[in-house]
Scaffold this motif. Structure first.
Motif, PDB file in Angstrom:
ATOM      1  N   TYR A  75       0.830  -1.202   0.000  1.00 23.29           N
ATOM      2  CA  TYR A  75       0.000   0.000   0.000  1.00 23.29           C
ATOM      3  C   TYR A  75       0.870   1.260   0.000  1.00 23.29           C
ATOM      4  O   TYR A  75       0.537   2.265  -0.639  1.00 23.29           O
ATOM      5  CB  TYR A  75      -0.924  -0.001   1.218  1.00 23.29           C
ATOM      6  N   GLN A  76       2.002   1.193   0.685  1.00 18.50           N
ATOM      7  CA  GLN A  76       2.920   2.330   0.697  1.00 18.50           C
ATOM      8  C   GLN A  76       3.433   2.631  -0.713  1.00 18.50           C
ATOM      9  O   GLN A  76       3.485   3.788  -1.138  1.00 18.50           O
ATOM     10  CB  GLN A  76       4.091   2.033   1.651  1.00 18.50           C
ATOM     11  N   LYS A  77       3.768   1.587  -1.443  1.00 18.83           N
ATOM     12  CA  LYS A  77       4.250   1.777  -2.818  1.00 18.83           C
ATOM     13  C   LYS A  77       3.125   2.293  -3.726  1.00 18.83           C
ATOM     14  O   LYS A  77       3.356   3.100  -4.627  1.00 18.83           O
ATOM     15  CB  LYS A  77       4.807   0.459  -3.360  1.00 18.83           C
ATOM     16  N   TRP A  78       1.921   1.797  -3.494  1.00 21.00           N
ATOM     17  CA  TRP A  78       0.740   2.244  -4.245  1.00 21.00           C
ATOM     18  C   TRP A  78       0.530   3.751  -4.040  1.00 21.00           C
ATOM     19  O   TRP A  78       0.363   4.505  -5.008  1.00 21.00           O
ATOM     20  CB  TRP A  78      -0.467   1.449  -3.775  1.00 21.00           C
ATOM     21  N   CYS A  79       0.546   4.179  -2.780  1.00 25.16           N
ATOM     22  CA  CYS A  79       0.356   5.598  -2.476  1.00 25.16           C
ATOM     23  C   CYS A  79       1.497   6.442  -3.033  1.00 25.16           C
ATOM     24  O   CYS A  79       1.276   7.546  -3.539  1.00 25.16           O
ATOM     25  CB  CYS A  79       0.240   5.797  -0.963  1.00 25.16           C
ATOM     26  N   SER A  80       2.708   5.919  -2.934  1.00 27.47           N
ATOM     27  CA  SER A  80       3.865   6.645  -3.449  1.00 27.47           C
ATOM     28  C   SER A  80       3.755   6.865  -4.953  1.00 27.47           C
ATOM     29  O   SER A  80       4.077   7.947  -5.462  1.00 27.47           O
ATOM     30  CB  SER A  80       5.153   5.874  -3.131  1.00 27.47           C
ATOM     31  N   PHE A  81       3.267   5.844  -5.665  1.00 27.17           N
ATOM     32  CA  PHE A  81       3.081   5.965  -7.113  1.00 27.17           C
ATOM     33  C   PHE A  81       2.120   7.093  -7.447  1.00 27.17           C
ATOM     34  O   PHE A  81       2.406   7.951  -8.297  1.00 27.17           O
ATOM     35  CB  PHE A  81       2.552   4.647  -7.682  1.00 27.17           C
ATOM     36  N   PHE A  82       0.988   7.140  -6.758  1.00 23.49           N
ATOM     37  CA  PHE A  82      -0.009   8.173  -7.054  1.00 23.49           C
ATOM     38  C   PHE A  82       0.426   9.540  -6.536  1.00 23.49           C
ATOM     39  O   PHE A  82       0.102  10.563  -7.145  1.00 23.49           O
ATOM     40  CB  PHE A  82      -1.375   7.767  -6.474  1.00 23.49           C
ATOM     41  N   GLU A  83       1.157   9.559  -5.438  1.00 22.33           N
ATOM     42  CA  GLU A  83       1.655  10.844  -4.943  1.00 22.33           C
ATOM     43  C   GLU A  83       2.603  11.481  -5.958  1.00 22.33           C
ATOM     44  O   GLU A  83       2.511  12.676  -6.252  1.00 22.33           O
ATOM     45  CB  GLU A  83       2.363  10.648  -3.598  1.00 22.33           C
ATOM     46  N   LYS A  84       3.513  10.679  -6.483  1.00 21.92           N
ATOM     47  CA  LYS A  84       4.462  11.190  -7.476  1.00 21.92           C
ATOM     48  C   LYS A  84       3.767  11.589  -8.775  1.00 21.92           C
ATOM     49  O   LYS A  84       4.225  12.480  -9.483  1.00 21.92           O
ATOM     50  CB  LYS A  84       5.517  10.120  -7.775  1.00 21.92           C
ATOM     51  N   LYS A  85       2.645  10.943  -9.061  1.00 19.67           N
ATOM     52  CA  LYS A  85       1.901  11.225 -10.287  1.00 19.67           C
ATOM     53  C   LYS A  85       0.999  12.459 -10.147  1.00 19.67           C
ATOM     54  O   LYS A  85       0.912  13.290 -11.063  1.00 19.67           O
ATOM     55  CB  LYS A  85       1.049  10.007 -10.662  1.00 19.67           C
ATOM     56  N   ILE A  86       0.335  12.584  -9.000  1.00 19.63           N
ATOM     57  CA  ILE A  86      -0.695  13.615  -8.827  1.00 19.63           C
ATOM     58  C   ILE A  86      -0.116  14.962  -8.403  1.00 19.63           C
ATOM     59  O   ILE A  86      -0.470  16.008  -8.963  1.00 19.63           O
ATOM     60  CB  ILE A  86      -1.747  13.137  -7.783  1.00 19.63           C
TER      61      ILE A  86
END
Length: 442
Positions: free
Chosen positions: A180-191
């Motif tokens: 979940y941390q990697k999932w959130c990190s992906f969207f944080e870097k994208k958004i």
């Protein structure tokens, strides 16, 4: 007058420190030429505990409040299946199923407009179909609001601001769940790079967010304190009958609460005071605290009071009559309670700066990568600049401090505090800084 759409999940009357920040904006922005429209959800506050977060709203339709400060759009809330199971059967049953359902929504909400918070997006979108605003700001957590703000920005061609009250993918609790941390990190870097700018609550968070998302501009807007509520407590005097220590809010796993009780127990055994007490207000670990007292610190039972959550206006009136405030070391985080503490001008016991047990707990539970040493004592720096606290090194130092303070109280029936330079942390001043950022964008 410019208009701003504020996406804020936590918002009064829900009792949450996270709701006080956007409420301060709502209350003060119009004074600086910006009309706020808040999109939040309907809150019931029937339980007086964490179950309030998942209670269904009374109405299935939006509720709109127009006030002199601005407009509040309250979206209806329907709990998901996991929430319904918890409300009906309690915490002990269907744990695995509830976790699976909650995890599903936590992951999928960043792809589809779905889940308990989706109504925030829908009501904001409906509003923007009919009305124009100049900028959108989303305050997180929940950080899915950043995703909603980004979608609304693209759809309606409106710049948006990401406001971080806490870290997103870098937050301490999330580090335990690697996927979940990697999932959130992906969207944080994208958004986040698509936001016009970001605001956050401290220099440490600003740098951490900028490093992760590669953005170039960010601003610090402190959480601050409500100057109107503080003025309402100005006539209240300290407790003259008992030397009372107040603590409010969350107790984190790295707080040396056991160590603190041990020192207090020694103090009580030595002085046998009948005019000393510790008051806990709206804490998150009431059951655990009572169990700790019952099993290890039975002698403290008559000296400790635990009060339920209450609205911030009531809370400040309560703690304004206490003589001392307890604040544990958050290292790289300022937190929220520190601002109310310094504003009320009661002496703060800051525990600790160099304590063995605290270091052990930090190593075990404080799961965040820190920056240089200059960012690891933000609270201490603020307390020194405002002359608000006794900076306590360790348990031996605390023992000496309690003795000295008790002598002072026994003689004067009050504890002196000569705090200075607190005005800059008022929410009105911080909102004025936010208004400058907004007006510069639009």
């Amino acid at each position: 007058m410019k208009k701003i759409l504020i996406l804020a999940y936590d918002f009064p009357p829900y009792i949450s420190v996270g709701g006080l920040r956007p409420y301060g904006w709502y209350k003060n922005l119009s004074e600086f030429g910006i009309y706020p429209i808040v999109v939040t959800r309907q809150w019931e506050n029937k339980k007086g505990n964490k179950l309030d977060y998942i209670l269904p709203s009374k109405s299935d339709y939006k509720i709109i409040d127009h006030n002199k400060e601005g407009t509040i759009i309250k979206a209806p809330f329907k709990p998901n299946i996991s929430n319904k199971l918890l409300l009906k059967y309690g915490e002990k049953r269907f744990k695995f199923i509830r976790k699976l359902i909650s995890a599903y929504y936590e992951f999928i909400q960043y792809i589809f407009i779905i889940g308990p918070k989706a109504q925030i997006y829908k009501e904001a979108n409906n509003f923007l179909k009919e009305e124009q605003v100049d900028v959108i700001i989303a305050t997180g957590d929940p950080f899915v609001l950043f995703s909603y703000a980004n979608k609304l920005s693209k759809k309606h061609n409106i710049p948006w601001i990401a406001d971080y009250r806490d870290p997103w993918s870098q937050d301490i609790p999330i580090q335990k769940y690697k996927l979940y941390q990697k999932w959130c990190s992906f969207f944080e870097k994208k958004i986040i790079p698509q936001a016009k700018t970001i605001t956050t609550v401290s220099e440490f968070l600003k740098i951490k967010i900028m490093e992760l998302t590669k953005i170039n501009n960010a601003y610090i807007i402190y959480n601050g304190y409500d100057e109107d509520l503080v003025k309402m407590t100005s006539h209240l005097s300290q407790n003259k009958d008992k030397m009372s220590v107040a603590y409010m809010g969350t107790i984190y796993d790295w707080y040396p609460i056991n160590n603190f009780f041990m020192v207090v127990l020694k103090f009580i055994e030595e002085y046998e005071p009948n005019n000393f007490e510790i008051n806990f207000y709206g804490i998150n670990k009431e059951v655990e605290l009572k169990e700790l007292i019952n099993t290890r610190y039975k002698k403290l039972e008559g000296f400790i009071n635990i009060y339920p959550k209450m609205q911030n206006s009531e809370l400040l009136k309560k703690i304004a009559t206490d003589n001392l405030f307890l604040l544990f070391n958050n290292y790289s985080f300022l937190g929220t309670k520190i601002f109310d503490y310094v504003a009320l001008k009661r002496k703060i016991l800051f525990c600790y700066t160099d304590d063995f047990e605290s270091k052990r707990l930090k190593k075990q539970h404080y799961l965040i990568e820190e920056l240089g040493s200059e960012f690891q004592h933000l609270q201490e720096d603020m307390l020194k600049s405002t002359n608000s606290a006794i900076i306590i090194k360790d348990e031996l130092h605390l023992n000496d401090v309690l003795k000295e303070l008790y002598k002072e109280f026994s003689k004067k029936r009050t504890i002196s505090c000569d705090a200075v330079n607190t005005e800059m942390y008022s929410r009105k001043i911080q909102t004025q800084e936010l208004a400058k950022i907004i007006l510069n964008i639009v």
